[in-house]
Design an enzyme around this catalytic site. Structure first.
Site, mmCIF file in Angstrom:
data_model
loop_
_atom_site.group_PDB
_atom_site.id
_atom_site.type_symbol
_atom_site.label_atom_id
_atom_site.label_comp_id
_atom_site.label_asym_id
_atom_site.label_seq_id
_atom_site.Cartn_x
_atom_site.Cartn_y
_atom_site.Cartn_z
ATOM 1 N N ARG A 61 -6.558 -9.383 1.759
ATOM 2 C CA ARG A 61 -7.528 -9.693 0.707
ATOM 3 C C ARG A 61 -6.999 -10.693 -0.322
ATOM 4 O O ARG A 61 -7.770 -11.239 -1.110
ATOM 5 C CB ARG A 61 -8.049 -8.404 0.076
ATOM 6 C CG ARG A 61 -9.000 -7.654 1.011
ATOM 7 C CD ARG A 61 -9.462 -6.332 0.428
ATOM 8 N NE ARG A 61 -8.440 -5.323 0.484
ATOM 9 C CZ ARG A 61 -8.316 -4.422 1.451
ATOM 10 N NH1 ARG A 61 -9.187 -4.398 2.454
ATOM 11 N NH2 ARG A 61 -7.351 -3.534 1.423
ATOM 12 N N GLU A 98 1.857 6.231 0.928
ATOM 13 C CA GLU A 98 1.607 7.676 0.930
ATOM 14 C C GLU A 98 1.926 8.278 2.300
ATOM 15 O O GLU A 98 2.535 9.334 2.405
ATOM 16 C CB GLU A 98 0.142 7.913 0.575
ATOM 17 C CG GLU A 98 -0.060 9.232 -0.142
ATOM 18 C CD GLU A 98 -1.508 9.413 -0.568
ATOM 19 O OE1 GLU A 98 -1.890 10.559 -0.787
ATOM 20 O OE2 GLU A 98 -2.245 8.410 -0.654
HETATM 21 P P1 5GP Z 1 -0.926 -0.425 -3.815
HETATM 22 O O1 5GP Z 1 0.229 -0.859 -2.961
HETATM 23 O O2 5GP Z 1 -0.920 -1.064 -5.175
HETATM 24 O O3 5GP Z 1 -1.051 1.078 -3.886
HETATM 25 O O4 5GP Z 1 -2.248 -0.878 -3.072
HETATM 26 C C1 5GP Z 1 -2.734 -2.181 -3.207
HETATM 27 C C2 5GP Z 1 -3.043 -2.775 -1.861
HETATM 28 O O5 5GP Z 1 -3.973 -1.968 -1.162
HETATM 29 C C3 5GP Z 1 -3.663 -4.140 -2.016
HETATM 30 O O6 5GP Z 1 -3.210 -4.989 -0.964
HETATM 31 C C4 5GP Z 1 -5.156 -3.882 -1.902
HETATM 32 O O7 5GP Z 1 -5.817 -4.909 -1.193
HETATM 33 C C5 5GP Z 1 -5.268 -2.561 -1.155
HETATM 34 N N1 5GP Z 1 -6.172 -1.612 -1.808
HETATM 35 C C6 5GP Z 1 -5.890 -0.346 -2.174
HETATM 36 N N2 5GP Z 1 -6.957 0.252 -2.707
HETATM 37 C C7 5GP Z 1 -7.954 -0.662 -2.708
HETATM 38 C C8 5GP Z 1 -9.328 -0.655 -3.176
HETATM 39 O O8 5GP Z 1 -9.872 0.329 -3.705
HETATM 40 N N3 5GP Z 1 -10.021 -1.808 -3.006
HETATM 41 C C9 5GP Z 1 -9.459 -2.904 -2.452
HETATM 42 N N4 5GP Z 1 -10.241 -4.003 -2.345
HETATM 43 N N5 5GP Z 1 -8.198 -2.951 -2.012
HETATM 44 C C10 5GP Z 1 -7.443 -1.842 -2.129
#
Ligand code: 5GP
Length: 174
Positions: A61, A98
């Site tokens: 994304r 997780e």
């Molecule tokens: P983190 O590593 O900060 O927990 O998760 C972020 C990563 O997971 C990003 O690459 C993001 O694209 C994706 N991600 C996690 N949750 C969401 C969400 O609710 N919406 C979107 N669009 N991406 C998410």
């Protein structure tokens, strides 16, 4: 158009990708021409004068606004990808999610010490993905690294994982 209008176009998808998670779906923002231009304008206003030479987008994304912004600010675009996707030699960084361990990769010749890097992804949740990306970029010893998200889930405190001197910007906050 303000941030609130863009925020109102984000679609909440309940129980995706698994039960109990509310996924913030930005495809409903990107498909709207006015929102897409506004996002591009807002990012350009923040980063145009910072001397950024490379925008690094995180799969997948981060591949949407990353290249759009790169062209607006006169920077190149570098993809950071899941393992096995990049064809030439790579550096890797693993991080704990997780459920298990994830790995991201970047081409060994993608960046150099003269670069000013903007790391971009669509959303900051726990911060694990971006911290791994940040550590990977730091191996190149660039002049400076900025970090950007379209959306930040502030209650998860992902930004607390980063050193205090890292400039982290997000446009839309929950
Ligand atoms: P983190 O590593 O900060 O927990 O998760 C972020 C990563 O997971 C990003 O690459 C993001 O694209 C994706 N991600 C996690 N949750 C969401 C969400 O609710 N919406 C979107 N669009 N991406 C998410």
């Amino acid at each position: 158009m303000g941030v609130e209008i863009i925020k109102s176009k984000i679609r909440d998808v309940v129980d995706f990708p698994q039960k109990g998670i509310v996924f913030r779906d930005l495809t409903t923002v990107f498909k709207d021409a006015d929102c897409l231009r506004e996002l591009s304008d807002m990012l350009t206003a923040i980063y145009a004068e910072k001397g950024i030479t490379k925008v690094v987008g995180i799969e997948s994304r981060g591949f949407i606004m990353g290249p759009i912004l790169a062209t607006r600010i006169g920077a190149g675009f570098v993809p950071m990808r899941k393992p096995g996707k990049l064809p030439a030699e790579t550096w890797q960084e693993s991080y704990t999610k997780e459920y298990g361990v994830d790995v991201i990769e970047i081409h060994k010749d993608a960046l150099c010490e003269n670069d000013v890097v903007l790391l971009h992804d669509d959303l900051l949740a726990t911060g694990g993905t971006m911290l791994a990306a940040y550590n990977l970029v730091k191996r190149f010893n660039p002049k400076k690294v900025y970090v950007n998200f379209l959306v930040e889930l502030e209650f998860l405190k992902g930004r607390d994982l980063f050193p205090n001197d890292v400039e982290i910007e997000s446009l839309i906050k929950y």
